[in-house]
Design an enzyme around this catalytic site. Structure first.
Site, PDB file in Angstrom:
ATOM      1  N   ARG A   1       0.669  -0.986  -0.101  1.00  0.00           N
ATOM      2  CA  ARG A   1       0.046  -0.235   0.120  1.00  0.00           C
ATOM      3  C   ARG A   1       1.225   0.985  -0.115  1.00  0.00           C
ATOM      4  O   ARG A   1       0.476   1.939   0.523  1.00  0.00           O
ATOM      5  CB  ARG A   1      -0.506   0.268   0.887  1.00  0.00           C
ATOM      6  CG  ARG A   1      -2.109  -1.251   1.359  1.00  0.00           C
ATOM      7  CD  ARG A   1      -2.964  -1.342   2.179  1.00  0.00           C
ATOM      8  NE  ARG A   1      -2.580  -2.563   2.697  1.00  0.00           N
ATOM      9  CZ  ARG A   1      -4.024  -3.312   4.209  1.00  0.00           C
ATOM     10  NH1 ARG A   1      -4.560  -2.084   4.870  1.00  0.00           N
ATOM     11  NH2 ARG A   1      -3.871  -4.390   4.275  1.00  0.00           N
TER      12      ARG A   1
ATOM     13  N   ASP B   1      -4.034  -1.826  -3.861  1.00  0.00           N
ATOM     14  CA  ASP B   1      -6.124  -1.846  -3.702  1.00  0.00           C
ATOM     15  C   ASP B   1      -6.536  -1.497  -4.609  1.00  0.00           C
ATOM     16  O   ASP B   1      -6.376  -0.235  -4.063  1.00  0.00           O
ATOM     17  CB  ASP B   1      -6.317  -2.269  -2.255  1.00  0.00           C
ATOM     18  CG  ASP B   1      -5.161  -2.798  -1.210  1.00  0.00           C
ATOM     19  OD1 ASP B   1      -4.828  -4.242  -1.854  1.00  0.00           O
ATOM     20  OD2 ASP B   1      -4.249  -2.124  -0.249  1.00  0.00           O
TER      21      ASP B   1
END
Ligand code: G3P
Ligand code: CA
Length: 226
Positions: free
Chosen positions: A8, A36
């Site tokens: 991330r 994501d």
């Protein structure tokens, strides 16, 4: 050499899936940046981890039910907006490869279109991308549209047949959790010519443990620890 994957972005240092986080990961010298993605109601592909906005932003509700304008108005931490996939690619600017993890449904086609556009118009290569998902049907859908891009099968436990299921999506790599990974899974994946990228490994003892198993890459919130 172990492939360093910024999870991330560099979630241990900056708000996850934000431009600040991706910049930090690049500063720390990652080989890959992981993000994501969901498709929001108006069709844009946005970088956010949860189905709902509640945990990682000052908003609430399901990402797929929100317009881009609604998503965009939120604070994802330190005043950061939730970025679009295109904004992440502009930020990364080929300084690292990009692992796009598809979270929601109906994202395979728009993700494929964005990748193709960046390959055709912005000097990216197909091999700069790896598309992964826990939803292996999304990977099949993606590969039908964009067979030139590698896919990675994310798994949560140890499936019967180890990495056999990942062969059904012609996966380049299998992405097991550090909680379950074992030597049998790693060996089976390697025997099938698949790479093993393990998530999400932050603790130094765990980093040593998964390295000893012979994994090829590690997702970490603290990629400088790898
Ligand atoms: O793709 C590896 C890892 O990111 C999967 O777990 O929940 O952090 O997306 P999660
Ligand atoms: Ca992820």
């Amino acid at each position: 050499m172990i492939i360093k994957i910024g999870h991330r972005g560099a979630r241990g240092y900056e708000p996850e899936n934000t431009i600040l986080s991706f910049e930090k990961a690049l500063e720390l010298g990652v080989d890959w940046v992981e993000l994501d993605v969901y498709r929001c109601k108006t069709g844009e592909i946005v970088a956010v981890h949860d189905r709902k906005l509640d945990r990682s932003t000052n908003g609430s509700g399901v990402v797929a039910d929100k317009s881009f304008a609604e998503v965009r108005a939120l604070d994802a931490g330190k005043g950061q907006h939730i970025p679009t996939l295109e904004e992440v690619l502009v930020c990364v600017d080929k300084r690292a490869k990009v692992n796009i993890e598809i979270k929601g449904e109906d994202a395979a086609k728009p993700v494929a279109e964005i990748i193709e556009r960046y390959v055709q118009e912005n000097g990216w290569q197909h091999e700069d991308f790896l598309v992964s998902s826990f939803n292996h049907y999304e990977l099949l859908a993606f590969s039908r549209i964009c067979p030139q891009v590698k896919v990675g099968a994310v798994i949560a436990g140890i499936p019967i047949g180890y990495a056999e299921g990942a062969t059904k999506v012609n996966a380049y790599s299998v992405h097991p959790s550090k909680e379950f990974i074992n030597q049998a899974l790693v060996d089976d994946a390697h025997n099938r010519d698949m790479k093993v990228f393990v998530y999400t490994v932050n603790d130094p003892d765990d980093i040593e443990r998964v390295k000893a198993l012979g994994v090829d890459g590690i997702f970490s919130d603290f990629p400088d620890r790898l």
